[in-house]
Design a protein around this motif. Structure first.
Motif, PDB file in Angstrom:
ATOM      1  N   LYS A  19       0.829  -1.206   0.000  1.00  0.00           N
ATOM      2  CA  LYS A  19       0.000   0.000   0.000  1.00  0.00           C
ATOM      3  C   LYS A  19       0.865   1.258   0.000  1.00  0.00           C
ATOM      4  N   GLY A  22       2.290   1.992  -3.357  1.00  0.00           N
ATOM      5  CA  GLY A  22       1.304   2.249  -4.411  1.00  0.00           C
ATOM      6  C   GLY A  22       1.130   1.089  -5.368  1.00  0.00           C
ATOM      7  N   ALA A  24      -0.322  -1.936  -4.379  1.00  0.00           N
ATOM      8  CA  ALA A  24      -1.512  -2.727  -4.042  1.00  0.00           C
ATOM      9  C   ALA A  24      -2.602  -2.367  -5.054  1.00  0.00           C
ATOM     10  N   PHE A  26      -6.141  -1.840  -6.168  1.00  0.00           N
ATOM     11  CA  PHE A  26      -7.496  -1.627  -5.658  1.00  0.00           C
ATOM     12  C   PHE A  26      -8.507  -1.950  -6.761  1.00  0.00           C
ATOM     13  N   SER A  28     -10.707  -0.170  -8.196  1.00  0.00           N
ATOM     14  CA  SER A  28     -10.768   0.807  -9.294  1.00  0.00           C
ATOM     15  C   SER A  28      -9.486   0.842 -10.124  1.00  0.00           C
ATOM     16  N   ASP A  29      -8.487   0.034  -9.742  1.00  0.00           N
ATOM     17  CA  ASP A  29      -7.257  -0.065 -10.544  1.00  0.00           C
ATOM     18  C   ASP A  29      -7.288  -1.252 -11.497  1.00  0.00           C
ATOM     19  N   LEU A  30      -8.240  -2.158 -11.331  1.00  0.00           N
ATOM     20  CA  LEU A  30      -8.207  -3.416 -12.089  1.00  0.00           C
ATOM     21  C   LEU A  30      -8.367  -3.161 -13.573  1.00  0.00           C
ATOM     22  N   GLN A  31      -7.631  -3.936 -14.347  1.00  0.00           N
ATOM     23  CA  GLN A  31      -7.652  -3.785 -15.799  1.00  0.00           C
ATOM     24  C   GLN A  31      -7.629  -5.196 -16.385  1.00  0.00           C
ATOM     25  N   GLU A 186     -12.028   5.626  -1.530  1.00  0.00           N
ATOM     26  CA  GLU A 186     -12.254   5.048  -2.863  1.00  0.00           C
ATOM     27  C   GLU A 186     -13.761   4.917  -3.086  1.00  0.00           C
ATOM     28  N   PRO A 187     -14.300   5.593  -4.101  1.00  0.00           N
ATOM     29  CA  PRO A 187     -15.741   5.458  -4.349  1.00  0.00           C
ATOM     30  C   PRO A 187     -16.102   4.002  -4.669  1.00  0.00           C
ATOM     31  N   TYR A 234      -9.658  -2.725  -1.278  1.00  0.00           N
ATOM     32  CA  TYR A 234     -10.562  -1.606  -1.540  1.00  0.00           C
ATOM     33  C   TYR A 234     -10.437  -0.542  -0.471  1.00  0.00           C
ATOM     34  N   GLY A 235     -10.827   0.671  -0.874  1.00  0.00           N
ATOM     35  CA  GLY A 235     -10.491   1.842  -0.070  1.00  0.00           C
ATOM     36  C   GLY A 235     -11.544   2.269   0.916  1.00  0.00           C
ATOM     37  N   ARG A 262     -15.744  -2.411 -16.158  1.00  0.00           N
ATOM     38  CA  ARG A 262     -15.376  -1.749 -14.902  1.00  0.00           C
ATOM     39  C   ARG A 262     -16.310  -0.569 -14.674  1.00  0.00           C
TER      40      ARG A 262
ATOM     41  N   CYS B 100      -6.697   1.577   5.020  1.00  0.00           N
ATOM     42  CA  CYS B 100      -7.117   1.058   3.710  1.00  0.00           C
ATOM     43  C   CYS B 100      -6.062   1.317   2.645  1.00  0.00           C
ATOM     44  N   PHE B 102      -5.737   3.884   0.551  1.00  0.00           N
ATOM     45  CA  PHE B 102      -6.118   4.605  -0.660  1.00  0.00           C
ATOM     46  C   PHE B 102      -5.592   6.044  -0.645  1.00  0.00           C
TER      47      PHE B 102
END
Lengths: 764, 155
Positions: A19, A22, A24, A26, A28-31, A186-187, A234-235, A262, B100, B102
């Motif tokens: 983490k 940077g 890790a 998350f 919203s980072d998955l591709q 993280e939304p 996740y955030g 996504r 977390c 983030f």
């Protein structure tokens, strides 16, 4: 207190390095290969009939791959509690933000552009936004529920009217707890992928992976085996990240396109269609004898669920009666009504209703202590449940550190001296709370926790669980427990992400249950793995397993410690002797909780009950109305802190959210529209708003928690708004009964109080 | 219409062609795959997307990529060369300043700039220096403790 080698020691989170750097990944980072980006068209109206949806122009936009509406879904009503959800609106929209259509495109910009091209014809309907108005006869119906009432909770014990007559003091007040937003950084986010075999893999930021799978199978009309839920990093969540239509919209778009999708909420969407806290009107009447003994409590709560019920009725029920297991009330009258409104659906937020009620009750107790000229700390100690007691609702208090929490907080905060040396505008306030670790009433099907511990050839230990680490440090606590059981160093342990194809079924991370349930589950699994590895070691050493010890990374004969092998070596021999099978320990834990009776609510909802006492010290600027929190002390009964550093971190975070709620946080909603859906206008605490927090860990060692541990997540926040409100009362003599206590409200009250000469104005 | 863009990111030169409306955050994450820079609000309010632009901390969601043309950018990935942690990383890890995670990359970069400019900040100055970065998990306390532990370090 027994000492352990890993448990009870402060360690960094096992994933802190990833983490920090940077790396890790998350949600919203998955591709994924071939991935498309989804967006949701949301209702601009609080209540309207959908006459027609025309996506043809949007469909022609270059880069748009699919547009879906309710017609592309099975239209099976669903929901975690009441089946009042649809994936996309059917016939009607019920709040500003309600999901109308979904778009998948090659990038987010194109998807957003397409949203503007979808033509929707609405016929606007009358709307209702306040729960009290919504339950009046004649109010417009949001669902087909009489008076918009989702559910009613009633519970009476003893004879409360007579009890009040016999009391020396009876205090009545109406409180209002407002709608606040969890504001995780993280939304809400997910990736959904229907593969060509028809199996749906959902990468979700969710606190309840196994439960979402069941709810989503129903919504999508799929057999359970066709859905796999994986939980990456996740955030944050704080209660909000349970079920959400965002996940299902992505699933429908993936089904339509055959591509991974996504979807990430914009911050504005997250405000308008997340799951903020259930707002409540709380009418509370409390009676006490002159020696401070609490006797009766009457409460009527009206809670606003917004346009979908989600868990709001359970949250209102919790607000109604959980505090009855904090203090010894003998006479109760309770009514809780949950009401639909045309606003964003409300749901879980750290405290689950108990936070709302704790604000009300602890404010009232402060007033009662004042009437009786009694130390508020003494009032709490006199009435608080102690170890071994059974509450009026049957809750068995296996351990209670409440009294010790009060005593230690009083001592550390300088409570007595500060109360003696009073000066206007500066005040100190105290509040307590109880909570649960797990909630039998929440999941009626079963209660328990499970784990799997796999030891590979190289002696690396992989732990599987079915709960959810949203950042609180759960993986680390599980790793510590398994390391302790196996007698190996913490760095030998890895904790796998939850994957419902592999991980045990888990109810998830809510109700402050992760440490107790997941912890006991992985502990049992580790014991099973240890039994197996010792059996093989016993063959090697030609002895019996009970003669062996596993400690400090070695397995040795107790009486002859020089006869030893490393844990890794034994793991390797084990695998080679067993046809290549790794050691797989499985285990589960079923507590003897008791499902509450449907009428009397008598039961025992949790295996362990945490308690706390917090003390706030404030300075009120009588010119500006600004409240400065000067000092803060938080003493928490955590049973035993498995990772003290992380436990303190939870306390700091909870108190900070609680101070935010007390003084600044508020979703401003006008005619169903959130007017402050961003971090500029939704003000929450920054580093300058919070004083250093003195956290005190009280460790009575619970009989049911793993190594005696209880949870900490929610109680960290529960008492904070009341502690701040009580400190403000102590400072300026004005009682605030509505959250948040803003400078405007303070100046208004202070103005009128000064006018009528109740207070001495500070000299400048 | 695409425009040429030259960026030096973490010491590596990139030459790209991008539309004018792309933010620096978008280019870092989606063109260069540097996912350590997070998007928390998209409006410059949370600080999760903090990067260093010529050593100046900026919210990369508010900077158009073309505004950064020819300039030097440091992201969180650039702070740990060859797997070696920066002292700010180590302090955050050691002090439990990460939950977390983030907000962490942005927070660490802001903390680094703060310490580079004021090697001896008071607790109040640390809090002031981090005011542009929101954290919802930690209550900031362990973050402040982590930064305090680096006051007057000799490296």
């Amino acid at each position: 207190m027994k000492k352990y080698s890993v448990v009870g020691h402060s360690v960094p989170q096992i994933d802190a390095n990833e983490k920090a750097r940077g790396v890790a990944e998350f949600v919203s980072d998955l591709q994924l290969a071939g991935m498309l980006y989804g967006k949701i068209l949301r209702s601009p109206h609080p209540h309207a009939r959908i006459l027609h949806i025309d996506p043809s122009k949007a469909r022609r936009l270059k880069g748009v791959k699919a547009i879906v509406t309710a017609e592309d879904t099975p239209q099976i009503p669903f929901g975690p509690r009441t089946e009042d959800w649809n994936i996309f609106a059917v016939e009607k929209v019920r709040f500003i933000g309600d999901e109308v259509a979904g778009v998948a495109a090659v990038d987010e910009d194109t998807a957003e552009e397409a949203l503007d091209l979808i033509r929707v014809e609405y016929e606007e309907l009358a709307s209702v936004f306040d729960p009290i108005e919504a339950m009046q006869p004649g109010a417009v119906l949001i669902h087909d529920k009489e008076r918009n009432i989702v559910s009613e909770f009633k519970l009476n014990k003893g004879d409360v009217d007579r009890a009040f007559q016999e009391c020396d003091v009876v205090h009545s007040e109406r409180y209002y707890t407002n709608q606040v937003y969890q504001a995780y950084l993280e939304p809400m986010a997910c990736v959904a992928h229907f593969d060509p075999t028809g199996k749906l893999t959902l990468y979700l930021a969710t606190q309840i992976p196994s439960m979402t799978r069941i709810t989503y199978a129903k919504a999508l009309g799929l057999p359970l085996e066709k859905i796999r839920v994986v939980v990456p990093y996740y955030g944050g969540a704080f209660g909000a990240k349970m079920e959400t239509n965002l996940h299902l919209a992505a699933a429908v778009l993936s089904q339509k396109t055959g591509k991974p999708i996504r979807m990430v909420n914009s911050r504005e969407e997250d405000f308008m269609a997340g799951n903020p806290r259930v707002p409540m009107y709380i009418d509370l009447k409390v009676g006490a004898k002159k020696d401070g003994t609490l006797v009766g409590k009457e409460v009527k709560i009206i809670g606003g669920s917004g346009a979908r019920a989600i868990y709001s009725m359970a949250i209102v029920a919790t607000a109604c009666y959980r505090v009855d297991s904090l203090y010894r009330f003998e006479h109760l009258r309770t009514e809780g009504i949950t009401v639909y409104t045309n606003t964003v659906p409300t749901s879980c937020f750290r405290g689950f209703g108990n936070a709302q009620m704790t604000f009300a009750l602890e404010s009232s107790l402060d007033m009662i202590a004042g009437h009786l000229n009694m130390d508020p700390a003494e009032l709490r100690i006199r009435n608080g449940l102690k170890t071994g007691e059974v509450s009026i609702h049957g809750w068995q208090i296996g351990s209670s550190g409440l009294e010790e929490c009060v005593q230690k907080a009083v001592e550390a905060s300088g409570w007595e001296e500060k109360r003696r040396k009073k000066r206007f505008s500066r005040g100190i306030g105290l509040a307590c709370c109880n909570h649960v670790s797990g909630n039998r009433a929440f999941s009626r099907e079963f209660d328990g926790g499970a784990g799997i511990v796999r030891i590979g050839r190289e002696g690396k230990v992989l732990v599987y669980h079915g709960e959810s680490d949203m950042g609180q440090g759960q993986r680390t606590v599980f790793a510590q427990i398994v390391a302790e059981e196996l007698g190996v160093a913490l760095d030998r342990i890895e904790v796998a992400p939850v994957d419902t194809d592999i991980s045990p079924f888990g109810l998830g991370s809510f109700a402050t249950r992760g440490t107790v349930f997941g912890g006991n589950g992985v502990k049992a699994a580790a014991q099973d793995a240890k039994r197996q590895i010792l059996e093989v070691a016993a063959e090697i050493f030609e002895t019996i397993p009970s003669e062996l010890e596993a400690k400090e990374g070695k397995i040795y004969v107790k009486e002859e410690p020089e006869r030893n092998l490393s844990f890794e070596k034994v793991a390797e021999i084990c695998l080679l002797r067993r046809g290549g099978s790794p050691i797989v320990g499985t285990g589960f834990w079923v507590p003897d909780t008791v499902l509450p009776d449907p009428v009397t609510k008598y039961g025992n909802v949790a295996p362990a009950y945490p308690f706390a006492c917090q003390i706030a010290e404030v300075e009120v600027d009588t010119e500006t109305g600004h409240v400065n929190v000067l000092h803060y002390t938080a003493a928490h009964d955590v049973g035993r802190a498995i990772n003290p550093q992380a436990t303190e971190g939870q306390i700091h975070g909870g108190v900070t959210q609680g101070i935010g709620w007390a003084l600044m946080e508020d979703m401003v909603v006008e005619k169903g529209k959130v007017l402050n859906p961003d971090f500029r206008d939704y003000v929450m605490p920054g580093p300058l708003d919070i004083p250093p927090i003195k956290s005190i860990l009280v460790e009575p060692i619970d009989p049911n928690g793993p190594f005696g541990a209880k949870g900490i997540g929610e109680p960290a926040l529960n008492p904070s708004p009341a502690a701040v409100a009580n400190a403000i009362y102590d400072a300026i003599g004005v009682r605030f009964t509505e959250l948040p206590i803003t400078p405007e409200k303070i100046l208004k009250k202070l103005g009128s109080a000064l006018d009528i000469g109740h207070l001495h104005r500070k000299k400048f | 219409m695409k425009y040429p863009l030259k960026l030096s990111v973490n010491g590596v030169l990139f030459e790209l062609e991008i539309p004018a409306n792309r933010t620096l955050l978008d280019v870092l994450r989606n063109e260069l795959g540097l996912k350590g820079t997070k998007e928390g609000c998209g409006a410059g309010e949370c600080g999760a997307c903090t990067v260093l632009l010529d050593d100046e901390p900026v919210n990369s969601c508010l900077v158009l990529a073309l505004q950064a043309d020819g300039r030097r950018i440091t992201t969180i990935e650039g702070l740990s060369g060859a797997g070696k942690l920066h002292p700010v990383h180590e302090a955050f890890i050691h002090h439990g300043a990460i939950q977390c995670g983030f907000c962490t990359p942005g927070m660490i970069l802001s903390a680094k700039v703060l310490l580079d400019r004021h090697p001896n900040p008071t607790e109040r100055e640390i809090r002031e220096g981090l005011v542009g970065n929101l954290c919802r998990c930690t209550g900031y306390q362990k973050i402040v403790e982590a930064v305090s532990s680096l006051v007057n370090r000799k490296d």
